[in-house]
Design an enzyme around this catalytic site. Structure first.
Site, PDB file in Angstrom:
ATOM      1  N   LYS A 141       0.823  -1.180  -0.142  1.00 28.00           N
ATOM      2  CA  LYS A 141      -0.030  -0.168  -0.106  1.00 28.00           C
ATOM      3  C   LYS A 141       0.762   1.250  -0.083  1.00 28.00           C
ATOM      4  O   LYS A 141       0.726   2.078   0.776  1.00 28.00           O
ATOM      5  CB  LYS A 141      -0.936   0.071   1.120  1.00 28.00           C
ATOM      6  CG  LYS A 141      -2.016  -1.258   1.022  1.00 28.00           C
ATOM      7  CD  LYS A 141      -2.978  -0.962   2.139  1.00 28.00           C
ATOM      8  CE  LYS A 141      -4.097  -2.130   1.936  1.00 28.00           C
ATOM      9  NZ  LYS A 141      -3.673  -3.509   2.389  1.00 28.00           N
TER      10      LYS A 141
ATOM     11  N   ALA B   8       2.394   4.644  -0.374  1.00 26.47           N
ATOM     12  CA  ALA B   8       1.737   5.817  -0.241  1.00 26.47           C
ATOM     13  C   ALA B   8       2.646   7.037  -0.192  1.00 26.47           C
ATOM     14  O   ALA B   8       2.664   7.620   1.018  1.00 26.47           O
ATOM     15  CB  ALA B   8       0.646   6.059   0.869  1.00 26.47           C
TER      16      ALA B   8
HETATM   17  O1  O7M Z   1      -9.810 -12.192   3.650  1.00 28.96           O
HETATM   18  P1  O7M Z   1      -9.151 -11.489   4.878  1.00 28.96           P
HETATM   19  O2  O7M Z   1     -10.173 -10.570   5.606  1.00 28.96           O
HETATM   20  O3  O7M Z   1      -8.466 -12.139   5.946  1.00 28.96           O
HETATM   21  O4  O7M Z   1      -7.935 -10.628   4.456  1.00 28.96           O
HETATM   22  C1  O7M Z   1      -8.124  -9.713   3.394  1.00 28.96           C
HETATM   23  C2  O7M Z   1      -6.875  -9.140   2.822  1.00 28.96           C
HETATM   24  O5  O7M Z   1      -7.339  -7.890   1.960  1.00 28.96           O
HETATM   25  C3  O7M Z   1      -6.134  -8.716   3.978  1.00 28.96           C
HETATM   26  O6  O7M Z   1      -4.488  -8.988   3.366  1.00 28.96           O
HETATM   27  C4  O7M Z   1      -6.181  -7.179   3.755  1.00 28.96           C
HETATM   28  O7  O7M Z   1      -5.115  -6.542   4.170  1.00 28.96           O
HETATM   29  C5  O7M Z   1      -6.595  -6.891   2.239  1.00 28.96           C
HETATM   30  N1  O7M Z   1      -7.604  -5.894   2.058  1.00 28.96           N
HETATM   31  C6  O7M Z   1      -8.569  -5.482   2.758  1.00 28.96           C
HETATM   32  O8  O7M Z   1      -9.182  -6.474   3.466  1.00 28.96           O
HETATM   33  N2  O7M Z   1      -9.546  -4.598   2.345  1.00 28.96           N
HETATM   34  C7  O7M Z   1      -8.946  -3.670   1.810  1.00 28.96           C
HETATM   35  O9  O7M Z   1      -9.813  -2.801   1.371  1.00 28.96           O
HETATM   36  C8  O7M Z   1      -7.870  -3.688   0.968  1.00 28.96           C
HETATM   37  C9  O7M Z   1      -7.024  -4.833   1.180  1.00 28.96           C
HETATM   38  C10 O7M Z   1      -5.938  -5.126   0.064  1.00 28.96           C
HETATM   39  O10 O7M Z   1      -5.600  -6.103  -0.152  1.00 28.96           O
HETATM   40  O11 O7M Z   1      -5.482  -3.902  -0.306  1.00 28.96           O
HETATM   41  C11 O7M Z   1      -4.547  -3.963  -1.244  1.00 28.96           C
END
Ligand code: O7M
Length: 217
Positions: free
Chosen positions: A62, A64
């Site tokens: 991410k 930024a």
């Molecule tokens: O299925 P989970 O909830 O255990 O994991 C979701 C993954 O997606 C986890 O690595 C989060 O950091 C990522 N993620 C989100 O859950 N929400 C977002 O809005 C964005 C991300 C993400 O991957 O951003 C790139």
């Protein structure tokens, strides 16, 4: 990234052996493995190349920052063997363009976070999500990240970016989203973490998701 199954594993474990064991089990069901701070901070950057033998690696840092720093970060991540880097969009067009320019030179991908999947994304991010999606399309990024917890927002974002860019969508399972619903809304891939890596049988959990999405891809 080639779409075969529509599934990206979010590998947020913090143990190297566990990461390798899970990747080995689910490799046949995923189009990519997304790794980020939890795994890389606990094991090291070489985790990227170690896991790349199972699937393409999306590095979720991410990113930024200002354009020059974005470029320097992406350079290191690609050098470590990642196929794609996730960057934040709220830093603006020049920061994004610096990452996209570098990725194109190296035939790699940049995915841009628009609106996040958790409840707190409504505090600030949702208001700018559509603008970020438009900026990602203008910058010719490979795709955007949009929330499976809000398929209606994914549909909105799809309208803005058209069909050139991909949508990769987290929030399925542990966060309450449905894989088939968000694919129907316009996502190309779902990103799934806990529902797979915490399952008693990760391969079976991944297969179930792939089967659920199959008819809608
Ligand atoms: O299925 P989970 O909830 O255990 O994991 C979701 C993954 O997606 C986890 O690595 C989060 O950091 C990522 N993620 C989100 O859950 N929400 C977002 O809005 C964005 C991300 C993400 O991957 O951003 C790139």
């Amino acid at each position: 990234m080639e779409r075969k199954t529509g599934l990206i594993l979010a590998l947020d474990v913090t143990d190297r052996m566990e990461a390798v064991a899970i990747s080995e089990k689910v490799a046949g069901y995923v189009d990519a493995i997304k790794i980020g701070y939890p795994l890389v901070l606990s094991t090291g950057m070489d985790m990227i190349s170690q896991l790349s033998k199972f699937a393409p690696i999306i590095a979720d840092f991410k990113v930024a920052d200002i354009p020059n720093t974005n470029r320097l970060i992406c350079e290191q991540v690609f050098k470590a063997g990642a196929d794609a880097v996730i960057v934040q969009g709220f830093t603006g067009h020049d920061s994004l363009e610096a990452a996209v320019k570098l990725a194109k030179e190296q035939e790699k991908d940049i995915y841009v976070v628009t609106e996040m999947s958790h409840p707190g994304a409504l505090d600030f991010m949702q208001q700018v999500g559509e603008g970020i999606a438009k900026m990602a399309a203008d910058a010719k990024a490979s795709g955007v990240v949009a929330p499976a917890t809000r398929p209606e927002r994914v549909a909105e974002i799809r309208k803005i970016i058209g069909n050139e860019l991909s949508i990769i969508s987290p929030g399925v399972g542990a966060q309450g989203g449905s894989a088939s619903d968000v694919i129907k809304a316009g996502a190309n891939w779902v990103i799934v973490g806990r529902s797979i890596y915490q399952a008693e049988d990760p391969a079976m959990a991944a297969k179930k998701l792939v089967d659920e999405m199959k008819e809608f891809l």
